[in-house]
Design a protein around this motif. Structure first.
Motif, PDB file in Angstrom:
ATOM      1  N   ALA A   1       0.848  -1.190   0.000  1.00 38.38           N
ATOM      2  CA  ALA A   1       0.000   0.000   0.000  1.00 38.38           C
ATOM      3  C   ALA A   1       0.885   1.242   0.000  1.00 38.38           C
ATOM      4  CB  ALA A   1      -0.894   0.007   1.232  1.00 38.38           C
ATOM      5  N   PRO A   2       0.464   2.307  -0.666  1.00 40.19           N
ATOM      6  CA  PRO A   2       1.267   3.532  -0.661  1.00 40.19           C
ATOM      7  C   PRO A   2       1.379   4.073   0.753  1.00 40.19           C
ATOM      8  CG  PRO A   2      -0.918   3.964  -1.517  1.00 40.19           C
ATOM      9  CD  PRO A   2      -0.790   2.475  -1.424  1.00 40.19           C
ATOM     10  N   LYS A   3       2.510   4.680   1.074  1.00 38.55           N
ATOM     11  CA  LYS A   3       2.716   5.247   2.404  1.00 38.55           C
ATOM     12  C   LYS A   3       3.367   6.616   2.290  1.00 38.55           C
ATOM     13  CE  LYS A   3       3.448   0.748   4.670  1.00 38.55           C
ATOM     14  NZ  LYS A   3       4.402  -0.082   5.454  1.00 38.55           N
ATOM     15  N   GLY A   4       3.000   7.491   3.187  1.00 42.97           N
ATOM     16  CA  GLY A   4       3.633   8.792   3.253  1.00 42.97           C
ATOM     17  C   GLY A   4       3.167   9.787   2.206  1.00 42.97           C
TER      18      GLY A   4
ATOM     19  N   SER B   1      -1.516  17.770  -7.348  1.00 43.84           N
ATOM     20  CA  SER B   1      -2.178  17.124  -6.221  1.00 43.84           C
ATOM     21  C   SER B   1      -1.135  16.716  -5.191  1.00 43.84           C
ATOM     22  CB  SER B   1      -2.948  15.887  -6.686  1.00 43.84           C
ATOM     23  OG  SER B   1      -2.071  14.939  -7.267  1.00 43.84           O
ATOM     24  N   GLU B   2      -1.495  16.860  -3.937  1.00 43.40           N
ATOM     25  CA  GLU B   2      -0.661  16.398  -2.838  1.00 43.40           C
ATOM     26  C   GLU B   2      -1.474  15.377  -2.061  1.00 43.40           C
ATOM     27  OE1 GLU B   2       2.069  19.610  -0.939  1.00 43.40           O
ATOM     28  OE2 GLU B   2       0.168  20.594  -1.390  1.00 43.40           O
ATOM     29  N   SER B   3      -0.856  14.287  -1.696  1.00 44.77           N
ATOM     30  CA  SER B   3      -1.581  13.268  -0.948  1.00 44.77           C
ATOM     31  C   SER B   3      -0.687  12.666   0.123  1.00 44.77           C
ATOM     32  CB  SER B   3      -2.088  12.172  -1.893  1.00 44.77           C
ATOM     33  OG  SER B   3      -1.045  11.677  -2.705  1.00 44.77           O
ATOM     34  N   TYR B   4      -1.340  12.097   1.114  1.00 46.46           N
ATOM     35  CA  TYR B   4      -0.603  11.493   2.230  1.00 46.46           C
ATOM     36  C   TYR B   4      -1.342  10.228   2.638  1.00 46.46           C
ATOM     37  CZ  TYR B   4       2.411  11.386   6.367  1.00 46.46           C
ATOM     38  OH  TYR B   4       3.360  11.044   7.299  1.00 46.46           O
TER      39      TYR B   4
ATOM     40  N   MET C   1      -1.499  17.008   9.681  1.00 47.12           N
ATOM     41  CA  MET C   1      -2.921  16.712   9.632  1.00 47.12           C
ATOM     42  C   MET C   1      -3.161  15.230   9.962  1.00 47.12           C
ATOM     43  SD  MET C   1      -4.147  18.901   6.266  1.00 47.12           S
ATOM     44  CE  MET C   1      -5.905  18.621   6.554  1.00 47.12           C
ATOM     45  N   ALA C   2      -2.318  14.365   9.414  1.00 45.29           N
ATOM     46  CA  ALA C   2      -2.460  12.938   9.699  1.00 45.29           C
ATOM     47  C   ALA C   2      -2.271  12.667  11.187  1.00 45.29           C
ATOM     48  CB  ALA C   2      -1.445  12.145   8.871  1.00 45.29           C
ATOM     49  N   ALA C   3      -1.305  13.355  11.785  1.00 39.61           N
ATOM     50  CA  ALA C   3      -1.047  13.163  13.217  1.00 39.61           C
ATOM     51  C   ALA C   3      -2.237  13.605  14.046  1.00 39.61           C
ATOM     52  CB  ALA C   3       0.206  13.960  13.629  1.00 39.61           C
ATOM     53  N   GLU C   4      -2.888  14.696  13.641  1.00 34.38           N
ATOM     54  CA  GLU C   4      -4.058  15.179  14.369  1.00 34.38           C
ATOM     55  C   GLU C   4      -5.227  14.210  14.247  1.00 34.38           C
ATOM     56  OE1 GLU C   4      -4.976  19.272  13.401  1.00 34.38           O
ATOM     57  OE2 GLU C   4      -2.854  19.840  13.477  1.00 34.38           O
ATOM     58  N   ILE C   5      -5.344  13.554  13.113  1.00 36.64           N
ATOM     59  CA  ILE C   5      -6.406  12.559  12.944  1.00 36.64           C
ATOM     60  C   ILE C   5      -6.177  11.370  13.866  1.00 36.64           C
ATOM     61  CG2 ILE C   5      -7.360  10.845  11.346  1.00 36.64           C
ATOM     62  CD1 ILE C   5      -6.873  12.839   9.084  1.00 36.64           C
ATOM     63  N   MET C   6      -4.928  10.988  14.020  1.00 37.79           N
ATOM     64  CA  MET C   6      -4.611   9.780  14.777  1.00 37.79           C
ATOM     65  C   MET C   6      -4.405  10.036  16.272  1.00 37.79           C
ATOM     66  SD  MET C   6      -5.024   7.849  12.312  1.00 37.79           S
ATOM     67  CE  MET C   6      -4.760   6.333  13.238  1.00 37.79           C
TER      68      MET C   6
END
Length: 246
Positions: free
Chosen positions: A166-169, A211-214, A240-245
């Motif tokens: 799976a893609p990461k980062g 596009s930017e994705s994480y 943003m990812a850290a805030e979600i988790m």
């Protein structure tokens, strides 16, 4: 292989204005990007908004060479856009049984706007469904300047099922939105083949968007954040990812 579901948000991702469930336009070339945070006039593509198609396409395009290990040629799917409040998003998560990590707003000013629930499934080269359909939840966020980011959460990953990682980062990619009758140049086709360009059909005019994705995986769920022309960079998306988790 050209991404038809996208061309999709991501996914979902931007001003999701999809009617009920519909085939997503991104049998993506290897994608799951297809999300879209664009506040321009939307255009329906295969029953799904172009924005969503793009997001999905972007979130998935990072995966490559899966066809070598199975007859999986891409993924397709769709979501509703009937989720108008964060409370409804949480209720949809409970109904789907995902137990996903969700946030109503981010420290960078992005606040929940709308969302949807649906499913995603694998398809072969002829567009026939294959494998298990995975539940999907999406949420779009917007700041005071109208910039959009879409969060896509999948119950599973068809590319992983096919033997791929799976893609990461963080990932950034150039996207070319064109009218249905647009003929790509040899250079554009070469960039697409090399995975450096996403070509999305259905726009009124030729537009280029970055596009930017994480991406990340947690407790069996696959998360993707995606947006266009945001210039948040890896640090901004990681925050943003850290805030979600949290």
């Amino acid at each position: 292989m050209r991404n038809e579901k996208f061309d999709q948000i991501l996914k979902h991702a931007l001003e999701n204005k999809v009617r009920d469930m519909a085939a997503s336009p991104y049998l993506l070339e290897n994608v799951k990007i297809e999300a879209e945070a664009r506040s321009r006039k939307e255009r329906k593509f295969m029953g799904i908004s172009k924005k969503i198609a793009v997001a999905a396409a972007v979130c998935v395009m990072s995966v490559t060479a899966y066809a070598a290990v199975s007859n999986l040629a891409g993924t397709s799917g769709g979501t509703t856009n009937d989720i108008k409040t964060f409370a409804q998003l949480e209720k949809a998560d409970d109904k789907l049984g995902l137990d996903a990590n969700l946030v109503e707003s981010f420290s960078n000013g992005m606040t929940f706007k709308n969302g949807g629930a649906g499913e995603e499934y694998g398809v072969d080269e002829n567009g026939n469904k294959m494998g298990k359909a995975y539940k999907t939840l999406s949420a779009s966020y917007e700041d005071k300047d109208g910039n959009n980011v879409t969060l896509i959460i999948d119950e599973g990953n068809h590319y992983v099922d096919a033997g791929q990682e799976a893609p990461k980062g963080y990932s950034a990619k150039e996207n070319l939105f064109v009218p249905p009758d647009y003929e790509p140049t040899e250079e554009e086709l070469a960039l697409q083949e090399a995975g450096k360009l996403n070509i999305g059909y259905g726009s009124d005019e030729v537009e280029r968007k970055v596009s930017e994705s994480y991406y990340w995986e947690d407790d069996g769920l696959y998360y993707c954040l995606i947006g266009f022309d945001l210039n948040l960079g890896e640090e901004g998306f990681a925050q943003m990812a850290a805030e979600i988790m949290e």
